[in-house]
Design a protein around this motif. Structure first.
Motif, PDB file in Angstrom:
ATOM      1  N   LEU A   4       0.825  -1.193   0.000  1.00  0.00           N
ATOM      2  CA  LEU A   4       0.000   0.000   0.000  1.00  0.00           C
ATOM      3  C   LEU A   4       0.866   1.252   0.000  1.00  0.00           C
ATOM      4  CD1 LEU A   4      -2.885   0.942   0.130  1.00  0.00           C
ATOM      5  CD2 LEU A   4      -2.712   0.988   2.605  1.00  0.00           C
ATOM      6  N   ALA A  15       2.342   1.668  -3.299  1.00  0.00           N
ATOM      7  CA  ALA A  15       1.398   1.425  -4.381  1.00  0.00           C
ATOM      8  C   ALA A  15       1.460   2.436  -5.504  1.00  0.00           C
ATOM      9  CB  ALA A  15      -0.013   1.384  -3.818  1.00  0.00           C
ATOM     10  N   SER A  16       1.358   3.704  -5.141  1.00  0.00           N
ATOM     11  CA  SER A  16       1.194   4.717  -6.181  1.00  0.00           C
ATOM     12  C   SER A  16       2.352   4.713  -7.160  1.00  0.00           C
ATOM     13  CB  SER A  16       1.034   6.087  -5.538  1.00  0.00           C
ATOM     14  OG  SER A  16       1.954   6.220  -4.484  1.00  0.00           O
ATOM     15  N   HIS A  68       1.969   1.429  -9.921  1.00  0.00           N
ATOM     16  CA  HIS A  68       1.062   1.608 -11.051  1.00  0.00           C
ATOM     17  C   HIS A  68       0.212   2.838 -10.787  1.00  0.00           C
ATOM     18  CE1 HIS A  68      -1.297  -0.692  -8.166  1.00  0.00           C
ATOM     19  NE2 HIS A  68      -0.297  -1.537  -8.187  1.00  0.00           N
ATOM     20  N   GLU A  97      -1.725   4.505 -12.782  1.00  0.00           N
ATOM     21  CA  GLU A  97      -3.059   4.652 -13.349  1.00  0.00           C
ATOM     22  C   GLU A  97      -4.052   3.756 -12.633  1.00  0.00           C
ATOM     23  OE1 GLU A  97      -4.394   2.286 -16.176  1.00  0.00           O
ATOM     24  OE2 GLU A  97      -2.868   0.801 -15.709  1.00  0.00           O
ATOM     25  N   TYR A  98      -4.936   4.336 -11.845  1.00  0.00           N
ATOM     26  CA  TYR A  98      -6.096   3.567 -11.421  1.00  0.00           C
ATOM     27  C   TYR A  98      -7.331   4.422 -11.577  1.00  0.00           C
ATOM     28  CZ  TYR A  98      -5.040   5.875  -6.960  1.00  0.00           C
ATOM     29  OH  TYR A  98      -4.727   6.771  -5.985  1.00  0.00           O
ATOM     30  N   GLY A  99      -8.331   3.832 -12.204  1.00  0.00           N
ATOM     31  CA  GLY A  99      -9.490   4.613 -12.593  1.00  0.00           C
ATOM     32  C   GLY A  99     -10.479   4.755 -11.469  1.00  0.00           C
ATOM     33  N   ILE A 100     -11.228   5.863 -11.492  1.00  0.00           N
ATOM     34  CA  ILE A 100     -12.385   5.954 -10.627  1.00  0.00           C
ATOM     35  C   ILE A 100     -13.631   6.174 -11.463  1.00  0.00           C
ATOM     36  CG2 ILE A 100     -11.109   6.805  -8.645  1.00  0.00           C
ATOM     37  CD1 ILE A 100     -12.199   9.568  -9.324  1.00  0.00           C
ATOM     38  N   ASP A 118       2.085  -7.390 -14.501  1.00  0.00           N
ATOM     39  CA  ASP A 118       1.076  -6.429 -14.078  1.00  0.00           C
ATOM     40  C   ASP A 118      -0.210  -6.534 -14.878  1.00  0.00           C
ATOM     41  OD1 ASP A 118       2.370  -5.457 -11.994  1.00  0.00           O
ATOM     42  OD2 ASP A 118       2.765  -3.454 -12.808  1.00  0.00           O
ATOM     43  N   LEU A 119      -0.153  -7.221 -16.012  1.00  0.00           N
ATOM     44  CA  LEU A 119      -1.364  -7.356 -16.810  1.00  0.00           C
ATOM     45  C   LEU A 119      -2.106  -8.644 -16.491  1.00  0.00           C
ATOM     46  CD1 LEU A 119      -0.398  -5.967 -20.297  1.00  0.00           C
ATOM     47  CD2 LEU A 119      -2.023  -5.057 -18.658  1.00  0.00           C
ATOM     48  N   TYR A 120      -1.671  -9.340 -15.462  1.00  0.00           N
ATOM     49  CA  TYR A 120      -2.305 -10.583 -15.067  1.00  0.00           C
ATOM     50  C   TYR A 120      -3.812 -10.386 -14.922  1.00  0.00           C
ATOM     51  CZ  TYR A 120      -3.506 -14.558 -12.076  1.00  0.00           C
ATOM     52  OH  TYR A 120      -4.084 -15.665 -11.544  1.00  0.00           O
TER      53      TYR A 120
END
Ligand code: HEA
Ligand code: HEA
Ligand code: CUA
Ligand SMILES: [Cu+2]
Lengths: 291, 396, 531
Positions: free
Chosen positions: B40, B43-44, B47, B49-52, B185-187
């Motif tokens: 955690l 984390a940033s 990766h 890019e994480y969408g909301i 990471d694309l798992y």
């Protein structure tokens, strides 16, 4: 708070062991059924044991209620409670049957035309069944599960059964008329006639099933037609059987002069039930056999 | 992009050994907890890019849907603010501790008398606004455009992979997830063979399933439709930009529901045509190979068999052949492996109705021969049996 | 009718029967109510424990704690236990305790049947738990990996545990139908003289409507799972296209039950709020008539919009348009209810004891969940939301505030009446805050997960979804632990505490507050006269 004469007399039964026994019998029966259906041998014994316990429960519970009734514990309000209770119980049964009628409707009016290339899922036929499936009713589906079969026509046994049930509705009403004027003889003979008609119905239906299995190759596995046919007629036949058993109990009580022109809720409850079974049959006759 | 996916197609990877994942879970769980806390913190950076919100739409229909989503979200936000405002105003001002006396006749005021009309009418107004806008979008989205040249793609869900049939060209693609070791990471967002689609072409998807319900969902295309065995459902899309769009199976389909990624690769119509030719050629080559009248050696069959097995069968029966009993039987040491070859061929070719074991009869003779040979000799089954394509032909 | 004094049994006008018989053989609505509530509390913890395992598994990408089938088995059991084991019995427990007291009746109309409907529940729970554990025994077949919706053909593939589950559902159905019959009859037949229907306390109204809904829809679910049973074992093809059936038929039957079911879960809590909010605003409920009206409207419309759970099955445009508009329209009656609550608080003289805190939280958070429901109802947009975590967020936002918090509010509101002791207000407030904050941390981020593309019911996910899942799981731990406080408060209150007056709250109105706290074993043996 001012006192009001009758409400205080409301009868609250003593603690009773029957509900717990009911719970145990249901649990044992269903657990046994789940095991038996998956080939676990002792399941069948559990089912038998559970059902015996259930029969004992019915006997005991109703014995208590009848005893209380005869010793005049109940007042008008209790009687009304029983009546309302029975009414809403039958209402729930109506919806149980509606789910099966609904399934029949859905399969015939919605699903089969889709499989046959009409409507919103029309491409189904072209891409999955090579455009070959024709959705005529009765149907055992694109794979013709269960193989070729002869459907059950309405004008043989089913028509006779309709007559039987309709006349049994009349005889039970006749018995009721007798009861209302305290005519014991009319009550008993009316009930006897109703029971005989009911049993005849069940007998004919059993014959019909045997015939369907042996001569028409119409089985539970006969696609959608066989499924809906047996499910609807089967659950109905089960209800007729239950109704006939209830009628016999009532007959026994009638012969012991339990009922009077003013106090005969049990009789009426069974009569309502019988009429309900009757009406369901008319639905069956029209939608399962005829149309 | 195309090269990338061809690479995956040829070297079928070995799926993760999941029976390992399910044992020793206690220590793993604790380890996982510790890991996740440190994860955690970092984390940033790993990766960003994480969408909301929905990803950027890639088709006209998806754009419409995106807009209606934003609209209803705004309307509901406003409504929510209104409700919050009234409640908090009331909490603040109409409290006993401030000495506020309850207005016992509030419900008898004209407002109290008529609110049961006023409120529903206002709500109805908002409802109709939403429904009206939605209806307009629905008209564009719902029905597949008729009388147009459509590219038909039949999408068949299987436990647990996707099959794409390009009906016009006869090209068929099998698409499976790639284990974590290779996809990183694309798992769960990457597959061995992608669904290649041309841009600026109206595409009709025909959804169906070979076993249980699945649902095809790619957010950028905004198509989600259930795949129902025995029925065909339709959706359509017209891609307006090139790119790689990722989605997942969205209807619970059993054990490995989480391992059914969908990857759409949108390419220009020209490259799509080239790709189609390439696929046809590959298919012909494979067919030719299978039909040559040749006795295959044990080693050849075993090698091919392993590749095929690991990609097609290992999801259930596991790389180790141990299966996941009781759901999926072990093949290692199974009596069937030492029993008659005919039975073995039968279950592979025809499957077993009512179970997850489907019919694999669409594989060619060589492939089935290789599979059966492999199963009968791998994992110490060592029966020494060699099954030839000719045997398979006979068994069909 | 002749007088009945002669046959009156001595026992039932005196003290409670002693020992285990009191509970096992009970015909007393208060004891049966208590049994219901204790059962529900146990189930809340069982269902909560599985929820905790679910969240722990989702804490991080990868498969850590359980294998995939066990994960789905947990999800299935979590949902069924929470809905059928925790929320419905808890609401029935409140009904048993409060309805006779509120309408001035000596007991439920059919006391023995009342006991039967309760005791079937432990039997059903046994079957439900067996369906969870049977696969762990040799020869027990595969686990139930279908989710609570039990869609075929997947549910046809499952081993014998599915049969246990089907029978558990039959038992639950019998129990609810019997309980509903009892409640309807009690409400229609047992009201004290002078209590017209339109004077009935709102909680009774909500239960009257709920009971109607149950009687109409539960038998349909029973029919649906019966067909499933036959498809599994007796070769029928209701849900098999090869024989002319359709897997989607099951979905229709399930949701014909399932959507009214969500209002069955919601309405009793709305009933509780209709007592709590006026009590702590010290002013009558705003819009009694419109409340009754909107409830009837919710029930009626709620019966005919079920297919909004199935927008993606491939329905014609006419059909989806109908279901969309019907669904959106439900916001009118529900909106009116919410409005009435706010208007009850408006210009009231509010205090903020624990029941009121929960009530306010419900008004705010249920509205939020309801509004996301309206977003889901929009067909084209649901093409994106459906079966994603967004849906999970929606329904926990309606289920927790809409059903569970309402029950919490009711429990805190009536605990003094039941036990004769005030609960510890300070602990109650702590419970409220940890609970509500934990809840929001758990479920708010799931909206984002859904929009970003994470499907529901998956055990393993791509790293891009990690952040919000971590937050959600941390929230779930806070949320879960806060329930231990609830347990503590309840036990503490039962065992002692400040003596409660008969009217435990300053603003509380209604017949039940005229009885002692705790009330005598038999109350209203003489019916009160309602003006
Ligand atoms: C207590 C339970 C409960 C309640 C009350 C609701 C209430 C509503 N639900 Fe929900 N729902 C569930 C429990 C519940 N739901 C569950 C469990 C599922 C998932 C099941 C599964 O798949 O496992 C689900 C799924 C679900 C779906 C399917 C999503 C999908 O799978 O794709 C939809 C779609 O239409 C939906 C819609 C609604 C709507 C419109 C309401 C409405 O009743 C909400 C009305 C309330 C408001 C609108 C707020 C207050 C009103 C105002 C403030 C007035 C102003 C408002 C407007 C003008 C809009 N719900
Ligand atoms: C009334 C119904 C209800 C209730 C109360 C809850 C409560 C909770 N639910 Fe539930 N949930 C559903 C109904 C409900 N749910 C339904 C219908 C589904 C869909 C199932 C399906 O897809 O088929 C679902 C699915 C569902 C999922 C999605 C799974 C998936 O799709 O993969 C998740 C994930 O976060 C989740 C989480 C939680 C949590 C954290 C709680 C918490 O509120 C639980 C809090 C309670 C406790 C925790 C109990 C008390 C405390 C203890 C036991 C002490 C021990 C505590 C610790 C060790 C911390 N639920
Ligand atoms: Cu395929 Cu989920
Ligand atoms: Cu719904």
């Amino acid at each position: 708070m001012s006192a009001e004469a009758h409400s205080g007399d409301y009868y609250i039964p003593n603690p009773s062991p029957w509900p717990i026994i009911g719970m145990v019998s249901l649990l044992v029966t269903l657990m046994g059924a789940a095991l038996a259906m998956n080939g676990v041998g002792f399941g069948t014994y559990l089912v038998i044991g559970g059902l015996l316990l259930f029969a004992y429960l019915l006997y005991g519970w109703f014995r208590d209620v009848i005893g209380e009734n005869l010793s005049d514990c109940y007042n008008k309000q209790v009687d009304t409670s029983f009546r309302m209770g029975m009414f809403w119980f039958i209402a729930s049964e109506v919806f149980f049957f509606l789910s099966f009628f609904g399934a029949l409707y859905y399969i015939r009016v919605i699903a089969l035309p889709w499989l046959g290339g009409e409507g919103y899922l029309g491409p189904t036929n072209e891409f999955l069944y090579g455009g070959a499936f024709v959705p005529d009713w009765p149907s055992a589906g694109p794979a013709e599960l269960g193989g070729g079969f002869t459907p059950m026509g309405p004008w043989g046994i089913p028509a006779i059964n309709t007559l039987l049930l309709l006349s049994s509705g009349a005889t039970i009403t006749w018995a009721h008329w007798g009861l209302k004027v305290d005519n014991q003889k009319q009550l008993v003979w009316g009930l006897v006639a109703t029971i005989i008609l009911g049993l005849l119905f069940v007998g004919f239906q059993a014959y019909e099933y045997i015939h369907a299995y042996s001569a028409l190759n119409l089985t539970l596995g006969t696609g959608a037609y066989g499924s809906t046919f047996y499910m609807l007629t089967g659950f109905h036949g089960f209800h007729v059987t239950m109704g006939a058993i209830m009628l016999m109990a009532i007959l026994g009580r009638a012969m012991k002069s339990h009922f009077s022109a003013h106090n005969h809720f049990a009789f009426e409850a069974v009569a309502w039930y019988w009429h309900f079974v009757d009406v369901v049959w008319l639905g069956l006759f029209v939608f399962v056999y005829w149309l | 992009m195309i090269d990338h996916h061809i690479k995956y197609q040829q070297s079928c990877p070995t799926p993760a050994d999941s029976s390992e994942a399910s044992t020793g879970y206690l220590s793993k769980g604790i380890g996982g907890l510790a890991l996740s806390i440190s994860g955690l913190l970092a984390a940033s950076s790993v990766h960003a890019e994480y969408g909301i919100n929905f990803p950027e739409p890639a088709a006209g229909v998806a754009r419409e849907i995106y807009n209606i989503h934003m609209l209803t979200m705004q309307i509901t936000t406003v409504l929510l603010i209104i409700v919050f405002a009234f409640v908090f105003y009331s909490i603040y001002f109409h409290r006993k501790s401030r000495g506020f006396e309850a207005d016992q006749n509030f419900h008898k005021s004209w407002f109290g008398q008529w609110s049961w009309v006023i409120v529903p009418v206002m709500v109805l107004g908002v409802d109709l606004t939403i429904a009206g806008k939605a209806d307009a979008v629905l008209k564009k989205v719902w029905e597949v455009p008729k009388d147009e040249k459509l590219l038909d793609v039949k999408v068949t869900g299987h436990q647990w992979w996707w099959e794409y049939d390009y009906i016009d060209s006869g090209v068929k693609v099998e698409s499976r997830y790639i284990p974590e070791e290779e996809s990183g990471d694309l798992y769960l967002r990457e597959v061995d063979n992608r669904l290649v689609l041309p841009t600026h072409t109206k595409i009709r998807f025909l959804h169906t399933s070979a076993d249980v319900l699945h649902a095809f969902w790619v957010p950028e295309l905004a198509v989600k439709k259930d795949a129902i065995p025995g029925y065909i459902t339709e959706t359509w899309a017209e891609l307006d930009r090139e790119g790689v769009f990722r989605g997942q199976c969205a209807e619970l389909c059993g054990t490995w529901h989480s391992r059914m990624p969908i990857v759409v690769e949108a390419v220009s119509p020209e490259r799509f045509a080239a790709w189609t030719e390439e696929q046809k050629a590959l298919k012909l080559a494979a067919l030719a190979e299978a039909s040559v009248d040749k006795q295959w050696s044990m080693d050849e069959l075993m090698e091919r068999g392993k590749t095929l097995y690991d990609s097609k069968c290992a999801a259930c029966h596991q790389i180790t052949g141990l299966g996941l009993p009781p759901a999926f039987p072990a093949l290692k040491g199974s009596p069937m492996m030492a029993g008659p070859i005919a039975d073995h061929l039968d279950i592979v070719i025809n499957g077993k109705p009512g179970t997850a074991m489907q019919a694999w009869g669409t594989l060619n003779d060589l492939e089935i021969a290789a599979l059966v040979t492999y199963e009968r000799n791998a994992w110490d089954n060592n029966t020494g049996d060699v099954v030839q394509p000719a045997d398979v032909k006979q068994a069909r | 009718m002749s007088t009945t004094t002669l046959s009156h049994d001595e026992a039932h006008h005196h003290d409670a029967p002693k020992g285990w018989r009191r509970w096992l053989f009970s015909t007393n609505h208060k004891d049966i109510g208590t049994l219901y509530l204790l059962f529900a509390l146990t189930m809340l913890f069982l269902g909560g424990a599985s929820a905790m395992l679910i969240r722990m598994e989702l804490f991080m990408p990868g498969i850590q704690l359980v294998d995939p089938d066990l994960y789905n088995n947990l999800v299935t059991n979590h949902a069924l236990i929470m809905i059928f084991g925790a929320v419905m019995p808890a609401a029935a427990g409140l009904a048993n305790w409060m309805i006779p007291m509120m309408i001035g009746a000596p007991d439920m109309a059919l006391p023995r049947m009342n006991n039967l409907s309760f005791w079937i529940l432990p039997a059903a729970a046994t079957m439900l738990i067996l369906s969870f554990v049977v696969p762990f025994f040799p020869g027990g077949g595969t686990q139930i990996n279908t989710g609570w919706t039990l869609y075929p053909p997947l549910s046809v593939q499952v081993g014998m545990s599915m049969d246990f589950l089907i029978f558990a559902i039959h038992l639950l159905g019998i129990s609810s139908v019997l309980a509903s019959i009892n409640i309807i009859v009690t409400l229609l037949n047992m009201r004290a003289p002078g209590m017209a229907l339109m004077k009935m306390p709102m909680f009774c109204w909500t239960w009257l409507v709920t009971a109607f809904l149950l009687i109409l829809v539960v038998p349909v679910l029973a029919g649906g799972v019966t067909m499933l049973l036959f498809d599994r074992h007796f070769g029928t093809s209701f849900f098999d296209a090869a024989g002319g059936g359709d897997p989607v038929l099951f979905q229709h039957l399930f949701w014909f039950f399932g959507h009214p079911e969500v209002y069955i879960l919601l309405l009793p809590s709305i009933g509780v709020l209709s007592h709590v909010i006026p009590a702590f605003s010290r002013k009558p409920l705003f819009g009694y008539n419109s409340m009754v009206g909107s409830m009837l409207a919710v029930a009626t419309i709620g019966m005919v919009v079920w297919a909004h759970h199935q927008y993606t099955i491939g329905m014609s445009m006419g059909a989806v348009t109908y279901f969309m508009i019907g669904t959106i329209i439900i916001s009118i009656p529900v909106g009116l209810m919410i409005f009435n609550f706010i208007a009850t608080m408006w210009r009231g003289s509010m205090t903020f004891e624990t029941p009121m805190l929960f009530a306010i939280a419900i008004v705010l958070m249920f509205t939020f969940g309801g509004l996301s429901g309206v977003m889901l109802a929009v067909v084209p947009a649901d093409m994106q939301y459906h079966d994603s975590m967004f849906v999970v967020a929606h329904f926990h936002y309606v289920l927790m505030p809409g059903a569970v918090f309402g029950l919490f509010a009711g429990v805190f509101y009536w605990l003094p009446k039941w036990t004769g002791h005030m609960y510890d207000e300070r602990l109650g407030k702590i419970f409220f805050w940890t609970n509500v904050i934990g809840f929001n941390i758990t479920f708010f981020p799931q909206h984002f997960l859904g929009l970003a593309g994470m499907p529901r019911r998956i055990i393993d996910y791509n790293v891009m979804f990690t952040e919000f899942n971590v937050i959600s799981s941390v929230g779930a731990i806070i949320f879960g632990l806060s329930h231990l406080l609830l347990l503590y408060i309840v036990i503490k209150t039962i065992r002692g505490g400040k003596k409660a007056e008969s009217r435990s709250w300053e603003g509380a109105k209604g017949l039940e507050w005229e009885l002692d706290s705790p009330p005598a074993f038999h109350t209203w043996t003489v019916a009160p006269q309602v003006k």
